[in-house]
Enzyme design. Structure first.
Site, mmCIF file in Angstrom:
data_model
loop_
_atom_site.group_PDB
_atom_site.id
_atom_site.type_symbol
_atom_site.label_atom_id
_atom_site.label_comp_id
_atom_site.label_asym_id
_atom_site.label_seq_id
_atom_site.Cartn_x
_atom_site.Cartn_y
_atom_site.Cartn_z
ATOM 1 N N ARG A 16 2.212 -19.159 -47.676
ATOM 2 C CA ARG A 16 2.690 -17.800 -47.938
ATOM 3 C C ARG A 16 2.285 -17.343 -49.335
ATOM 4 N NH1 ARG A 16 2.253 -16.468 -43.623
ATOM 5 N NH2 ARG A 16 1.526 -18.576 -43.288
ATOM 6 N N LYS A 73 -6.001 -13.230 -39.250
ATOM 7 C CA LYS A 73 -5.796 -13.093 -37.802
ATOM 8 C C LYS A 73 -5.076 -11.782 -37.484
ATOM 9 C CE LYS A 73 -3.433 -16.898 -37.447
ATOM 10 N NZ LYS A 73 -3.537 -17.358 -38.841
ATOM 11 N N THR A 74 -3.966 -11.582 -38.163
ATOM 12 C CA THR A 74 -3.203 -10.365 -37.889
ATOM 13 C C THR A 74 -3.993 -9.121 -38.285
ATOM 14 O OG1 THR A 74 -1.178 -11.619 -38.246
ATOM 15 C CG2 THR A 74 -0.966 -9.240 -38.218
ATOM 16 N N GLN A 125 0.745 -23.878 -37.142
ATOM 17 C CA GLN A 125 1.935 -23.127 -37.549
ATOM 18 C C GLN A 125 2.971 -23.025 -36.439
ATOM 19 O OE1 GLN A 125 1.413 -19.633 -40.229
ATOM 20 N NE2 GLN A 125 -0.755 -19.888 -39.829
ATOM 21 N N ASP A 181 0.317 -11.730 -31.075
ATOM 22 C CA ASP A 181 0.222 -12.408 -32.375
ATOM 23 C C ASP A 181 1.101 -13.669 -32.336
ATOM 24 O OD1 ASP A 181 -0.513 -12.937 -34.946
ATOM 25 O OD2 ASP A 181 0.568 -11.270 -35.867
ATOM 26 N N GLU A 182 0.790 -14.634 -33.153
ATOM 27 C CA GLU A 182 1.589 -15.879 -33.243
ATOM 28 C C GLU A 182 1.767 -16.516 -31.862
ATOM 29 O OE1 GLU A 182 2.564 -16.920 -36.241
ATOM 30 O OE2 GLU A 182 2.845 -15.138 -37.505
HETATM 31 P P1 ATP Z 1 -0.849 -15.983 -41.009
HETATM 32 O O1 ATP Z 1 -1.418 -17.184 -40.324
HETATM 33 O O2 ATP Z 1 -0.050 -16.371 -42.185
HETATM 34 O O3 ATP Z 1 -0.160 -15.063 -40.051
HETATM 35 P P2 ATP Z 1 -3.153 -14.277 -40.886
HETATM 36 O O4 ATP Z 1 -4.266 -15.121 -40.420
HETATM 37 O O5 ATP Z 1 -2.510 -13.403 -39.885
HETATM 38 O O6 ATP Z 1 -2.093 -15.180 -41.630
HETATM 39 P P3 ATP Z 1 -3.419 -11.896 -42.457
HETATM 40 O O7 ATP Z 1 -1.990 -11.732 -42.783
HETATM 41 O O8 ATP Z 1 -4.015 -11.024 -41.434
HETATM 42 O O9 ATP Z 1 -3.705 -13.428 -42.103
HETATM 43 O O10 ATP Z 1 -4.308 -11.774 -43.760
HETATM 44 C C1 ATP Z 1 -4.006 -12.459 -44.959
HETATM 45 C C2 ATP Z 1 -4.408 -11.629 -46.169
HETATM 46 O O11 ATP Z 1 -5.817 -11.566 -46.266
HETATM 47 C C3 ATP Z 1 -3.926 -10.207 -46.093
HETATM 48 O O12 ATP Z 1 -3.526 -9.812 -47.378
HETATM 49 C C4 ATP Z 1 -5.159 -9.430 -45.655
HETATM 50 O O13 ATP Z 1 -5.129 -8.106 -46.110
HETATM 51 C C5 ATP Z 1 -6.262 -10.210 -46.332
HETATM 52 N N1 ATP Z 1 -7.564 -10.134 -45.632
HETATM 53 C C6 ATP Z 1 -7.792 -10.440 -44.349
HETATM 54 N N2 ATP Z 1 -9.104 -10.277 -44.049
HETATM 55 C C7 ATP Z 1 -9.713 -9.866 -45.187
HETATM 56 C C8 ATP Z 1 -11.079 -9.535 -45.543
HETATM 57 N N3 ATP Z 1 -12.065 -9.620 -44.670
HETATM 58 N N4 ATP Z 1 -11.309 -9.154 -46.818
HETATM 59 C C9 ATP Z 1 -10.309 -9.101 -47.713
HETATM 60 N N5 ATP Z 1 -9.027 -9.388 -47.448
HETATM 61 C C10 ATP Z 1 -8.732 -9.765 -46.201
HETATM 62 MG MG MG Z 2 -0.521 -13.326 -39.141
#
Ligand code: ATP
Ligand code: MG
Length: 750
Positions: free
Chosen positions: A600, A32-33, A249, A218-219
């Site tokens: 995490r 997402k981020t 979350q 975000d969040e």
């Molecule tokens: P959270 O809910 O914990 O905030 P999130 O959904 O924001 O998580 P991110 O932190 O953006 O997730 O991504 C998680 C991990 O996955 C990061 O290390 C990111 O670099 C990797 N990632 C995200 N998208 C891809 C992709 N398409 N290919 C490879 N790696 C990816």
């Molecule tokens: Mg995130």
């Protein structure tokens, strides 16, 4: 556009979405981020959007910094873009337009300490009972009101004007008047005033609506009402708003976060494009599966399940330690073993439920000379309450310690301000005395401000008697006595806030430290103890640095990721925390927190618990966390009780779960064994306020007389030789004849 190649089709769709409302609702680690940062890059690089036209808001400074770095890695450095927390974004707006609300440009921001001073003065001026209406209590109501946009007048309208509400109303109004007069805003004001500015001043609102053509949050699941209003007003003109979040979350409901904000987004903004991300890129298969097996126990959540094409990886590891020290030792040992050349110490995180847990880990890591840093919380020995109580102990040890006296003379508040203290210092230095000595002089104390004199006299008398008796008392008894008799605990209790409760927990936890040393050395003297602690703190100082094991609470780990994660303290009452049992939805919120913690982890996830735990100065058998019972057991390998002990007899088994607990069923949860730290506090207070038998005259059941056999906490059994005035003389089997102060001696007739 090769920077977009990395994205999967759904992420890509979100990243290249140009106009109109967009909701990215997806589980942890689904990108997402990352998608949001790619979208920022895309808008700037391909769509000709200027960086200053974008507003991206996050919750913590750390998250904002990280997002900025990620964007800069995609489009180059030095961009002028608002990637900020809610507070700092609003502060910028108010600096520019605050005048329109009647503030001058250089208004000041009051932090919580300032707020407390203000409200205290209001309480005093209005002659309100400060014990009933403590500053923290009143401030928490005010904060609650401001978060919801409730003015003093509105408060009165909503709640009516009974005795209590009238007082709150008047205090709130007075507080607001003082802030206004001082040209100051508190943290809640930053958001509230910005929203008010937007609502009353079309010109300003349109300016920012035009400026920020694209808004991202975000969040979003953790926004409260006022933050929601802020975002909503800005986005109303163009609806170019993108929010990302995960209802699983939401972990800040206890601070007013409203999960409805994310669930109702589609209703708030018509024609919302909803994108769900289902692939998790962060965690190995087993970790993801395990986290899911826990969160799916929450009722009423939107069904969603993540998948990963990563290998299953190792199973989760569970270790049932003998006690909390063994738990910390095990974790430190694992880190030491796993750590290799291509792994940094900062790849390891220990995520605990409460800050009070950090101490044992700090010790175990120091013992192995592993670098660590404590994030979010203050290092254990640096915490204010620990420093305060240590200052009291230092004074018992050495009354001439002016620094310690200066620290605590007004802690708890005794009406001694800077000016009075300055006068005292001058007086003492003229007479060549320490501050403590100066204060043993009646005339000097009489000269103090009226309110202060009595409480200072009381404090000096408590310190003097402990100082005289220090060799006849156990360190733990001195400690308890100081906590209670100096009024320190009482003032924390009176605050009645979560923060103060946390401080009390830390103070009770400090007793475990003392117990530890006393266990090894029953005759431990205060001087020895103080020395040990001083050395401990010294070792701590060397470990600052970037490449270090990270220690923090699960709350503050939101949004972050680590190759190896440890989640200690998987015990009912600790996690889920005991407070959860008193709140509706409490357990569900803790379960979401558990999900946040587990997700995490990238490669390795350890769960640990201690069979016996000494926390808050009390030793207890624990019950393994209900979250362990909910976890799919097939995904875990355990080398603790998990294999040694068989499933409990009442285990009915479903879906491969069970076998964790030593009692209690699968679903229904009985909270009879929940350990509440404050029961321990009650006990300490009782012991410290009931006069010991020796202080009562002759006659009466508990009275001690000449010729009695007695038992003493520190010296064991002995015979009372004489009782004269305030002194009692006892011949002990262990240490011979001792003169003890009647009112402090921890003795019992046997
Ligand atoms: P959270 O809910 O914990 O905030 P999130 O959904 O924001 O998580 P991110 O932190 O953006 O997730 O991504 C998680 C991990 O996955 C990061 O290390 C990111 O670099 C990797 N990632 C995200 N998208 C891809 C992709 N398409 N290919 C490879 N790696 C990816
Ligand atoms: Mg995130």
């Amino acid at each position: 556009m090769d920077y977009l190649d990395k994205l999967n089709p759904q992420q890509r769709e979100a990243a290249v979405h140009k106009e109109g409302p967009l909701l990215i609702l997806a589980g942890a680690g689904s990108g997402k981020t990352s998608t949001m940062t790619h979208r920022i890059a895309y808008l700037i690089r391909e769509e000709g959007v200027a960086p200053y036209q974008i507003l991206a808001v996050t919750f913590t400074n750390k998250a904002a910094r990280e997002m900025r770095e990620r964007v800069e890695s995609l489009i180059g450095e030095g961009i002028n873009m608002w990637i900020l927390t809610f507070h700092s974004a609003c502060l910028r707006i108010l600096r520019k337009y605050g005048e329109r609300l009647g503030y001058t440009k250089d208004f000041i921001v009051y932090d919580p300490t300032d707020q407390k001073v203000v409200i205290k003065n209001c309480i005093k001026e209005q002659n309100v009972d400060e014990k009933k209406y403590t500053p923290s209590y009143v401030l928490s109501i005010i904060s609650d009101c401001k978060e919801k946009g409730v003015s003093p007048k509105k408060y009165a309208e909503i709640n009516g004007m009974d005795f209590k509400n009238k007082i709150i109303y008047e205090l709130y109004a007075a507080y607001e008047a003082v802030l206004k007069k001082n040209n100051a805003m508190d943290f809640d004001d930053l958001i509230l005033r910005t929203v008010q500015l937007f609502e009353k001043d079309d010109e300003v609102l349109s300016y920012y609506q035009d400026k920020f053509r694209f808004i991202m949050v975000d969040e979003y699941q953790d926004t409260n009402f006022m933050q929601y209003r802020f975002v909503r007003l800005l986005a109303d003109a163009h609806h170019n708003i993108c929010v990302v979040g995960d209802d699983d979350q939401c972990i800040y409901q206890w601070r007013g976060a409203d999960i409805k904000n994310i669930l109702d987004f589609e209703k708030d903004f018509k024609n919302t494009k909803v994108i769900k991300l289902e692939q998790n890129y962060r965690s190995h298969g087993n970790i993801l599966e395990a986290a899911h097996s826990v969160i799916e126990k929450n009722k009423g959540r939107k069904h969603k399940k993540l998948w990963t094409d990563k290998e299953k990886g190792e199973k989760l590891k569970y270790y049932r330690a003998d006690n909390e020290k063994d738990e910390a030792r095990y974790i430190a040992q694992e880190i030491d073993h796993i750590h290799t050349k291509d792994m940094r110490y900062s790849d390891f995180a220990i995520l605990y439920r409460t800050n009070a847990q950090s101490r044992t880990f700090e010790e175990a890591l120091s013992a192995r000379e592993l670098p660590y840093r404590v994030l979010g919380g203050t290092r254990y020995y640096d915490r204010k309450e620990i420093k305060d109580i240590m200052a009291y102990m230092r004074l018992v040890q050495n009354p001439a310690d002016d620094l310690s006296l200066t620290r605590i003379i007004n802690e708890p508040k005794r009406g001694i301000g800077e000016k009075t203290l300055e006068k005292l210092r001058t007086l003492a230095s003229v007479r060549g005395e320490s501050l403590f000595e100066a204060l043993t002089d009646d005339e000097t104390v009489d000269g103090l401000p009226a309110k202060g004199a009595d409480s200072v006299r009381e404090m000096i008398s408590v310190l003097s008697s402990y100082s005289q008796e220090k060799d006849n008392l156990k360190v733990s008894d001195i400690y308890d006595g100081l906590l209670v008799k100096t009024g320190y605990i009482k003032s924390l209790e009176a605050q009645n806030t979560v923060e103060a409760e946390g401080r009390i927990e830390n103070l009770l936890e400090f007793k475990s430290v003392i117990y530890d040393y006393e266990k090894d050395n029953p005759q431990l003297s205060l001087a020895e103890f103080m020395e040990k602690i001083a050395l401990m703190a010294e070792i701590d100082n060397h470990d600052a640095g970037e490449n270090a094991v990270v220690l923090m609470t699960m709350h503050s780990a939101k949004g972050l990721e680590f190759p190896v994660v440890f989640m200690p303290g998987m015990e009912d009452g600790l996690f889920p925390g005991w407070r959860a049992f008193d709140r509706p939805d409490g357990i569900e919120e803790e379960r979401r927190l558990c999900y946040v913690g587990m997700t995490r982890a990238m490669q390795k996830l350890y769960l640990t618990s201690a069979e016996v735990r000494t926390l808050y100065g009390k030793t207890e058998y624990t019950k393994e966390s209900q979250f362990l019972r909910e976890l799919n057991k097939k995904l875990v390998e355990g080398d603790g009780i998990y294999e040694k002990k068989s499933a409990p007899s009442d285990y009915s088994g479903s879906g491969g779960n069970g076998g964790w607990s030593q009692g209690g069923g699968n679903d229904g949860y009985s909270n009879t064994n929940i350990f509440r730290p404050f029961e321990q506090l009650k006990y300490i207070k009782q012991a410290q306020t009931t006069p010991p038998p020796a202080s009562k005259g002759s006659g009466g059941a508990g009275a001690i007389a000449q010729g009695d056999k007695v038992s003493h906490n520190k010296f064991g059994e002995g015979l009372v030789l004489s009782i004269e005035g305030s002194t009692i003389t006892v011949a002990f089997d262990s240490v011979g004849v001792k003169k003890l102060a009647r009112d402090l001696a921890p003795i019992k007739k046997i």
